[in-house]
Design an enzyme around this catalytic site. Structure first.
Site, PDB file in Angstrom:
ATOM      1  N   TYR A  24      42.260 -12.390  12.601  1.00  0.00           N
ATOM      2  CA  TYR A  24      41.348 -12.301  11.467  1.00  0.00           C
ATOM      3  C   TYR A  24      42.090 -12.827  10.237  1.00  0.00           C
ATOM      4  CZ  TYR A  24      38.156 -10.637   7.948  1.00  0.00           C
ATOM      5  OH  TYR A  24      37.276 -10.593   6.901  1.00  0.00           O
ATOM      6  N   ASP A  50      44.090 -11.453  19.755  1.00  0.00           N
ATOM      7  CA  ASP A  50      42.881 -10.708  19.424  1.00  0.00           C
ATOM      8  C   ASP A  50      42.021 -11.524  18.465  1.00  0.00           C
ATOM      9  OD1 ASP A  50      41.493  -7.917  19.389  1.00  0.00           O
ATOM     10  OD2 ASP A  50      41.541  -8.600  17.304  1.00  0.00           O
ATOM     11  N   TYR A  55      34.889 -13.595  13.412  1.00  0.00           N
ATOM     12  CA  TYR A  55      36.025 -14.118  12.626  1.00  0.00           C
ATOM     13  C   TYR A  55      35.863 -15.609  12.324  1.00  0.00           C
ATOM     14  CZ  TYR A  55      38.458  -9.800  14.084  1.00  0.00           C
ATOM     15  OH  TYR A  55      38.816  -8.498  14.333  1.00  0.00           O
ATOM     16  N   LYS A  84      34.961 -10.382  20.742  1.00  0.00           N
ATOM     17  CA  LYS A  84      34.111  -9.211  20.468  1.00  0.00           C
ATOM     18  C   LYS A  84      32.672  -9.622  20.202  1.00  0.00           C
ATOM     19  CE  LYS A  84      38.136  -7.143  18.184  1.00  0.00           C
ATOM     20  NZ  LYS A  84      38.772  -8.184  17.359  1.00  0.00           N
ATOM     21  N   HIS A 117      32.026  -4.867  19.074  1.00  0.00           N
ATOM     22  CA  HIS A 117      32.861  -4.873  17.862  1.00  0.00           C
ATOM     23  C   HIS A 117      32.660  -3.629  16.998  1.00  0.00           C
ATOM     24  CE1 HIS A 117      34.894  -7.874  14.912  1.00  0.00           C
ATOM     25  NE2 HIS A 117      35.273  -6.652  14.647  1.00  0.00           N
ATOM     26  N   GLN A 190      39.319  -0.126  20.353  1.00  0.00           N
ATOM     27  CA  GLN A 190      40.166  -0.718  19.308  1.00  0.00           C
ATOM     28  C   GLN A 190      39.748  -0.132  17.956  1.00  0.00           C
ATOM     29  OE1 GLN A 190      40.487  -4.931  17.125  1.00  0.00           O
ATOM     30  NE2 GLN A 190      40.965  -5.116  19.280  1.00  0.00           N
ATOM     31  N   ALA A 218      47.675  -1.951  11.735  1.00  0.00           N
ATOM     32  CA  ALA A 218      48.926  -1.196  11.923  1.00  0.00           C
ATOM     33  C   ALA A 218      49.940  -1.475  10.815  1.00  0.00           C
ATOM     34  CB  ALA A 218      49.529  -1.531  13.283  1.00  0.00           C
ATOM     35  N   GLY A 220      48.917  -2.030   7.713  1.00  0.00           N
ATOM     36  CA  GLY A 220      48.237  -1.712   6.454  1.00  0.00           C
ATOM     37  C   GLY A 220      47.161  -2.715   6.098  1.00  0.00           C
ATOM     38  N   GLU A 279      59.484 -12.248  13.665  1.00  0.00           N
ATOM     39  CA  GLU A 279      60.060 -10.915  13.511  1.00  0.00           C
ATOM     40  C   GLU A 279      59.273  -9.889  14.336  1.00  0.00           C
ATOM     41  OE1 GLU A 279      59.651  -8.514   9.719  1.00  0.00           O
ATOM     42  OE2 GLU A 279      61.814  -8.548   9.960  1.00  0.00           O
ATOM     43  N   ASN A 280      57.948  -9.982  14.289  1.00  0.00           N
ATOM     44  CA  ASN A 280      57.114  -8.941  14.912  1.00  0.00           C
ATOM     45  C   ASN A 280      57.320  -8.831  16.424  1.00  0.00           C
ATOM     46  OD1 ASN A 280      56.216  -8.378  12.374  1.00  0.00           O
ATOM     47  ND2 ASN A 280      54.279  -9.482  12.564  1.00  0.00           N
TER      48      ASN A 280
HETATM   49  N1  LIG Z   1      38.090  -4.329  15.614  1.00  0.00           N
HETATM   50  C1  LIG Z   1      38.006  -4.419  14.314  1.00  0.00           C
HETATM   51  O1  LIG Z   1      37.006  -4.006  13.689  1.00  0.00           O
HETATM   52  C2  LIG Z   1      39.145  -5.002  13.547  1.00  0.00           C
HETATM   53  C3  LIG Z   1      39.237  -4.817  12.152  1.00  0.00           C
HETATM   54  C4  LIG Z   1      40.324  -5.382  11.493  1.00  0.00           C
HETATM   55  C5  LIG Z   1      41.288  -6.083  12.192  1.00  0.00           C
HETATM   56  N2  LIG Z   1      41.179  -6.278  13.538  1.00  0.00           N
HETATM   57  C6  LIG Z   1      42.175  -7.063  14.312  1.00  0.00           C
HETATM   58  O2  LIG Z   1      43.463  -6.540  14.048  1.00  0.00           O
HETATM   59  C7  LIG Z   1      44.305  -7.568  13.561  1.00  0.00           C
HETATM   60  C8  LIG Z   1      45.389  -6.990  12.658  1.00  0.00           C
HETATM   61  O3  LIG Z   1      44.842  -6.322  11.537  1.00  0.00           O
HETATM   62  P1  LIG Z   1      44.866  -6.956  10.087  1.00  0.00           P
HETATM   63  O4  LIG Z   1      44.613  -8.405  10.183  1.00  0.00           O
HETATM   64  O5  LIG Z   1      43.979  -6.120   9.256  1.00  0.00           O
HETATM   65  O6  LIG Z   1      46.291  -6.787   9.515  1.00  0.00           O
HETATM   66  P2  LIG Z   1      47.709  -6.091   9.836  1.00  0.00           P
HETATM   67  O7  LIG Z   1      48.241  -6.623  11.101  1.00  0.00           O
HETATM   68  O8  LIG Z   1      47.626  -4.613   9.633  1.00  0.00           O
HETATM   69  O9  LIG Z   1      48.523  -6.631   8.579  1.00  0.00           O
HETATM   70  C9  LIG Z   1      48.642  -7.971   8.344  1.00  0.00           C
HETATM   71  C10 LIG Z   1      49.502  -8.241   7.121  1.00  0.00           C
HETATM   72  O10 LIG Z   1      50.772  -7.628   7.246  1.00  0.00           O
HETATM   73  C11 LIG Z   1      51.767  -8.484   6.703  1.00  0.00           C
HETATM   74  N3  LIG Z   1      52.830  -8.681   7.714  1.00  0.00           N
HETATM   75  C12 LIG Z   1      52.733  -9.057   8.995  1.00  0.00           C
HETATM   76  N4  LIG Z   1      53.934  -9.098   9.580  1.00  0.00           N
HETATM   77  C13 LIG Z   1      54.828  -8.757   8.629  1.00  0.00           C
HETATM   78  C14 LIG Z   1      56.237  -8.626   8.600  1.00  0.00           C
HETATM   79  N5  LIG Z   1      56.970  -8.834   9.675  1.00  0.00           N
HETATM   80  N6  LIG Z   1      56.818  -8.259   7.440  1.00  0.00           N
HETATM   81  C15 LIG Z   1      56.091  -8.022   6.325  1.00  0.00           C
HETATM   82  N7  LIG Z   1      54.749  -8.120   6.292  1.00  0.00           N
HETATM   83  C16 LIG Z   1      54.127  -8.478   7.436  1.00  0.00           C
HETATM   84  C17 LIG Z   1      51.112  -9.805   6.391  1.00  0.00           C
HETATM   85  O11 LIG Z   1      50.955  -9.917   4.978  1.00  0.00           O
HETATM   86  P3  LIG Z   1      51.503 -11.219   4.215  1.00  0.00           P
HETATM   87  O12 LIG Z   1      50.886 -12.393   4.886  1.00  0.00           O
HETATM   88  O13 LIG Z   1      51.040 -10.966   2.823  1.00  0.00           O
HETATM   89  O14 LIG Z   1      52.987 -11.196   4.387  1.00  0.00           O
HETATM   90  C18 LIG Z   1      49.757  -9.730   7.017  1.00  0.00           C
HETATM   91  O15 LIG Z   1      48.732 -10.324   6.240  1.00  0.00           O
HETATM   92  C19 LIG Z   1      43.320  -8.541  12.898  1.00  0.00           C
HETATM   93  O16 LIG Z   1      43.885  -9.793  12.617  1.00  0.00           O
HETATM   94  C20 LIG Z   1      42.219  -8.538  13.922  1.00  0.00           C
HETATM   95  O17 LIG Z   1      42.581  -9.351  15.020  1.00  0.00           O
HETATM   96  C21 LIG Z   1      40.131  -5.728  14.218  1.00  0.00           C
END
Ligand SMILES: NC(=O)c1ccc[n+]([C@@H]2O[C@H](COP(=O)([O-])OP(=O)(O)OC[C@H]3O[C@@H](n4cnc5c(N)ncnc54)[C@H](OP(=O)(O)O)[C@@H]3O)[C@@H](O)[C@H]2O)c1
Length: 323
Positions: A24, A50, A55, A84, A117, A190, A218, A220, A279-280
């Site tokens: 996303y 994912d 998206y 989804k 979803h 999820q 996870a 934030g 890193e992740n």
């Molecule tokens: N099922 C659902 O309804 C739903 C809803 C939301 C998300 N999702 C899925 O879950 C995935 C993950 O959730 P999310 O996109 O909300 O975000 P997330 O994984 O919680 O956080 C992503 C942010 O964390 C920072 N980050 C990542 N790796 C890092 C590292 N090693 N060090 C420092 N900062 C780091 C990045 O910010 P910077 O780029 O600013 O560094 C990135 O934008 C989505 O992409 C999607 O596939 C599903």
């Protein structure tokens, strides 16, 4: 990424990699960034991707995966791809068409996992968020169990290897599990899950039913302006998390991801930055102690970044129940 401890077996026998790459992205970021980042993720070792119809990056993700297949880095069967079903396709006659649209964009024959979803149906049509003249979402009144039966048919048709749900609460999971004539139970749920909202009760319930909990947000979340309160606390800046990260000589992001793995949660991490993606994947290289896990458990405050408040008037709104 191939050793056994990096996979969890789903209740239908398939294996899901414990770390997934989130795709996303914010609207202002060009879609081409997704192609690059997905290729980097696969090169770095991510095998679980994912994504979702809504998206609007499945063409780009498909392109990236196929290019990594063509250059010999992976085979299709090495990749665990999740898509989804979007809420405007909940009608049983439309479910398979949403999946087929995704497959066409991806140029894949199947997805590994297909999820409902969100447990709220919206009016069918090309608008992803159909709204009335007052800007309110136009819902569709449908039985989630009927949508689930259509999901089962997608599995039977071989278009999805596994089927599951997303953003379901316990009541909604039980409704599916108790459905008369249930053919396949959801393999996963999820949901948003991180140190500020660790979903302990939902996780225990899911474990008791052999449903894998997959964590989004996870790290934030990306703090998307349309869904996340910009004044909410920045998870990776949390002083306790940062102190523990310093002690363990890892980044706060790695600690936040590792926390989930050690509680049996499959975890997603999104990033478009090469250094962060690389890193992740290192989340498998270290362990947190029991004491560390307790410290992180102590950060829970049941705080939800993505509350989807604009749908809170709907009886299926999942976040009104305790869990
Ligand atoms: N099922 C659902 O309804 C739903 C809803 C939301 C998300 N999702 C899925 O879950 C995935 C993950 O959730 P999310 O996109 O909300 O975000 P997330 O994984 O919680 O956080 C992503 C942010 O964390 C920072 N980050 C990542 N790796 C890092 C590292 N090693 N060090 C420092 N900062 C780091 C990045 O910010 P910077 O780029 O600013 O560094 C990135 O934008 C989505 O992409 C999607 O596939 C599903």
């Amino acid at each position: 990424m191939n050793s056994e401890h990096q996979y969890v077996q789903l209740s239908d026998g398939h294996f899901i990699p414990r770390l997934g790459f989130g795709t996303y992205k914010l609207k202002e970021v060009p879609n081409s960034k997704t192609v690059e980042a997905t290729k980097i993720a696969i090169e770095a070792g991510f095998r679980h991707i994912d994504c979702a119809y809504v998206y609007q990056v499945e063409e780009e993700v498909g392109l990236a995966v196929r290019s990594k297949i063509e250059d010999g880095t992976v085979k299709r069967e090495d990749i665990f791809y999740t898509s989804k079903l979007w809420s405007t396709f909940h009608h049983p006659n439309l479910v398979q068409s949403c999946l087929e649209r995704s497959l066409k964009k991806l140029r894949f024959d199947y997805v590994d996992l297909y999820l409902i979803h969100f447990p709220i149906a919206m009016k069918p049509g090309e608008e992803l968020y159909p709204k009335d003249e007052n800007g309110k979402i136009i819902y569709d009144s449908l039985d989630l169990c009927a949508t689930w039966e259509a999901m089962e048919k997608c599995k039977d048709a071989g278009l999805a290897k596994s089927i599951g749900v997303s953003n379901f609460n316990r009541r909604q999971l039980e409704m599916i599990l108790n459905k008369p004539g249930l053919k396949y139970k959801p393999v996963c749920n999820q949901v948003e899950c991180h140190v500020y909202h660790n979903q302990r009760k939902l996780l225990d319930f899911c474990k008791s039913k052999d449903i894998v909990l997959v964590a989004y947000g996870a790290l934030g979340t990306q703090r998307y302006k349309e869904c996340v309160d910009q004044n909410s606390p920045v998870l990776l800046d949390d002083p306790v998390l940062c102190a523990l990260a310093k002690k363990r000589k890892r980044s706060p992001a790695l600690i936040a991801l590792r926390y989930q793995l050690q509680r049996g949660v499959v975890v997603l991490a999104q990033s478009l930055k090469e250094n962060e993606i690389k890193e992740n994947i290192q989340v498998f290289d270290f362990e947190l102690t029991e004491e560390d896990m307790k410290v992180l458990d102590g950060l829970n405050r049941n705080f939800c970044y993505v509350a989807m408040q604009f749908m809170s008037d709907h009886p299926n709104y999942p976040f009104a129940d305790e869990y």
